[in-house]
Structures are given as C-alpha cells and as structure tokens.
Design a protein around this motif. Structure first.
Motif, short mmCIF file in Angstrom:
data_model
loop_
_atom_site.label_atom_id
_atom_site.label_comp_id
_atom_site.label_asym_id
_atom_site.label_seq_id
_atom_site.Cartn_x
_atom_site.Cartn_y
_atom_site.Cartn_z
N SER A 144 -5.13 -8.72 12.28
CA SER A 144 -3.87 -7.99 12.47
C SER A 144 -2.84 -8.86 13.18
O SER A 144 -1.65 -8.86 12.83
CB SER A 144 -4.13 -6.72 13.26
N SER A 145 -3.28 -9.63 14.18
CA SER A 145 -2.33 -10.49 14.91
C SER A 145 -1.82 -11.62 14.02
O SER A 145 -0.64 -11.98 14.08
CB SER A 145 -3.00 -11.06 16.15
N TYR A 146 -2.70 -12.19 13.18
CA TYR A 146 -2.27 -13.26 12.26
C TYR A 146 -1.29 -12.73 11.22
O TYR A 146 -0.39 -13.45 10.77
CB TYR A 146 -3.48 -13.87 11.56
N LEU A 147 -1.48 -11.48 10.81
CA LEU A 147 -0.59 -10.90 9.78
C LEU A 147 0.84 -10.75 10.28
O LEU A 147 1.78 -10.69 9.48
CB LEU A 147 -1.13 -9.53 9.34
N LYS A 148 1.03 -10.72 11.59
CA LYS A 148 2.38 -10.62 12.15
C LYS A 148 3.22 -11.86 11.85
O LYS A 148 4.44 -11.83 12.00
CB LYS A 148 2.31 -10.38 13.66
N ASP A 149 2.57 -12.93 11.42
CA ASP A 149 3.30 -14.15 11.07
C ASP A 149 3.99 -14.04 9.71
O ASP A 149 4.75 -14.93 9.34
CB ASP A 149 2.34 -15.35 11.03
N PHE A 150 3.70 -12.98 8.96
CA PHE A 150 4.20 -12.85 7.59
C PHE A 150 5.15 -11.67 7.47
O PHE A 150 4.74 -10.51 7.61
CB PHE A 150 3.03 -12.70 6.61
N GLU A 151 6.41 -11.97 7.19
CA GLU A 151 7.42 -10.92 7.11
C GLU A 151 7.20 -10.01 5.89
O GLU A 151 7.74 -8.90 5.83
CB GLU A 151 8.81 -11.53 7.04
N GLU A 152 6.41 -10.48 4.93
CA GLU A 152 6.14 -9.66 3.74
C GLU A 152 5.26 -8.45 4.06
O GLU A 152 5.25 -7.47 3.31
CB GLU A 152 5.44 -10.49 2.65
N VAL A 153 4.52 -8.53 5.15
CA VAL A 153 3.60 -7.45 5.52
C VAL A 153 4.37 -6.35 6.23
O VAL A 153 4.94 -6.56 7.29
CB VAL A 153 2.46 -7.97 6.41
N GLU A 154 4.36 -5.18 5.63
CA GLU A 154 5.12 -4.06 6.20
C GLU A 154 4.23 -3.16 7.06
O GLU A 154 4.62 -2.77 8.17
CB GLU A 154 5.74 -3.23 5.07
N THR A 155 3.06 -2.80 6.56
CA THR A 155 2.16 -1.92 7.30
C THR A 155 0.73 -2.45 7.21
O THR A 155 0.33 -3.01 6.19
CB THR A 155 2.20 -0.48 6.75
N VAL A 156 -0.01 -2.23 8.29
CA VAL A 156 -1.41 -2.68 8.35
C VAL A 156 -2.27 -1.48 8.73
O VAL A 156 -2.00 -0.78 9.71
CB VAL A 156 -1.60 -3.80 9.40
N TYR A 157 -3.32 -1.24 7.95
CA TYR A 157 -4.25 -0.15 8.20
C TYR A 157 -5.64 -0.73 8.45
O TYR A 157 -5.91 -1.89 8.12
CB TYR A 157 -4.30 0.81 7.01
N GLU A 158 -6.53 0.09 9.01
CA GLU A 158 -7.87 -0.40 9.34
C GLU A 158 -8.94 0.59 8.89
O GLU A 158 -8.70 1.80 8.82
CB GLU A 158 -7.99 -0.63 10.85
#
Length: 261
Positions: free
Chosen positions: A19-33
């Motif tokens: 989840s923290s690494y995904l914050k580097d990508f502006e294409e990612v809008e929402t993250v679920y688990e």
C-alpha cells in the motif's frame, strides 16, 4: 487512467508495504485489502479491481485457488506476491503479469507495477478499438438494411486488416464465437460484433437455417446431408466444410433432411 487495486495477503505488514509503494503511482485511485482467499474472491467480485496483488499461501483458499475459483466473476490483472518460488510456472500459466518474491524492495516493485500499467493501458486501448469497430459496423449494416428490402443482400464485416462488404448469398456458414460471430464465405472468415441470435433475425429464414446453437448455414450451399446419431446430421457445404446439427434443432431442419425445402 485511474485504477482500483486490491491487495490480498494474510500478513498485515505485507499489505502495508504494498500500500505504501502504491502511493508512488498517481494512476492508483483506491486501494482495498483482503486477508484470506475467500475474502479475496468476494472482494474481487464486489469491487472489480483493475489490478490484484495476490499472495499464494493464505488461509481458507490459496492464491492459485482464488484465480481458479468457479465463483470468480471478474478477472483483474494479477501480480503474485509470495515467499515461495515453486508456484512461478503455475502463476504465469494463469497469465500473471509478474511474480514478486518477498521480500522485494521499492525498485523491484516499481518495475512490476510499470509492467502492469503498460498491460492495462494496452487492454483499455484494445477494448476501445473493439467498441469503435462494433459501432462502425453496426452503423454501416443499418444503412444497408434501410436501403433494401426486409433482408439485406450484403453485410459489412471485418478481418484483421480491413472492413469488407460480403454478399449474403455467398455466405456458407455463420459460427458463434463468444461475444461476436464468424462469417465464412469462399474468401475466408470475417468478424461481426453481433450474437448469433441477432444475426439470425436479420437473415432470410428461407435461405439461412439455424441448425445448432452455434451454427447457421446457407441452405443453398448444402452439398449433402448425412445422418449421424440421435437426430443429429452432418451438413456438407460447398466449401467442403462439415457442420453437425444439434439434437434440439431437429424440428428446424426436418424439411432439409427430408427434402421438403
């Protein structure tokens, strides 16, 4: 492009790192688990994520079983994240984009994520092109039918390179192929983005006959009919193609097999 991402992993720390690494990508809008395999299947069906980070060793259902589940209704792009390398071959057989071995660093994650973004972009482009092609073909076929009698004398179809007009009299067979149909004449196979039931309604029933859930044949292109088994027949066409009728269509082909056309 804005993406929904699901992280399926039973380890809270692993989910936190991804989840923290995904914050580097502006294409990612929402993250679920999801914390186990059964929850992963439920979340995939409910949320329909664009991308799935999937651990293999999880409670209740492992990652391989998640993708093989008969209850899975949506197929996101998948990156496996695992500490075990023995599942790599199976993962790529399931069309995984990448296989991240734990522990992985930010650089390795970025490389994997960039591969996923490229594949998703290509997939979206392909879907857009197919939708545009469908709209274009539907429009051209509608124009033809508006200028003709009840049944069109030609159809607008496409192959891998171009749009073509083919005469309906020259069609040998029409075959269902997923969300579209393949129209076969003496020049080859051509695509039309309609269901076989839709095209059946547009063609002259005195010429074209549905003999199977997946096949319509041109009665004028029949060379011979040979009995098979259980009310099934083999229809031999002028292009040497052989099409077997379905048992449930015996009433629709009764006049053909008894020579009462």
């Amino acid at each position: 492009m804005k993406l929904k991402v699901l992280i399926a992993d039973d380890e809270p720390l692993a989910r936190e790192i991804i989840s923290s690494y995904l914050k580097d990508f502006e294409e990612v809008e929402t993250v679920y688990e999801a914390s186990d395999g059964l929850e992963a299947v439920t979340q995939i069906n409910k949320l329909q994520p664009d991308l799935l980070f999937l651990d293999i060793e999880m409670p209740k259902m492992n990652g391989i079983a998640v993708l093989d589940s008969e209850h899975l209704l949506h197929e996101p792009a998948v990156i496996f994240t695992t500490a075990y390398n023995q599942f790599a071959i199976k993962a790529f057989e399931l069309n995984a984009i990448d296989y991240l071995m734990k522990p992985f660093d930010r650089g390795r994650f970025h490389a994997s994520m960039n591969k996923a973004l490229e594949k998703i972009k290509l997939s979206e482009l392909k879907n857009y092109q197919e939708q545009w092609a469908k709209i274009n073909l539907d429009y051209q076929n509608a124009l033809i039918q508006n200028h003709e009698s009840e049944y069109p004398s030609k159809l607008v179809v496409r192959d891998s390179k171009k749009i073509k007009h083919i005469l309906t009299d020259e069609i040998r067979c029409i075959e269902a192929a997923g969300d579209y149909i393949e129209i076969i004449d003496d020049q080859g196979k051509f695509l039309l983005y309609k269901s076989i039931s839709e095209i059946e309604k547009k063609l002259n029933p005195k010429v074209f006959r549905r003999i199977h859930k997946s096949y319509i044949i041109n009665c004028n292109q029949i060379v011979e009919i040979r009995p098979h088994t259980n009310s099934e027949y083999h229809f031999h066409l002028t292009n040497e193609q052989v099409v077997k009728s379905g048992r449930t269509y015996k009433d629709q082909i009764s006049d053909l097999v008894h020579g009462n056309i």
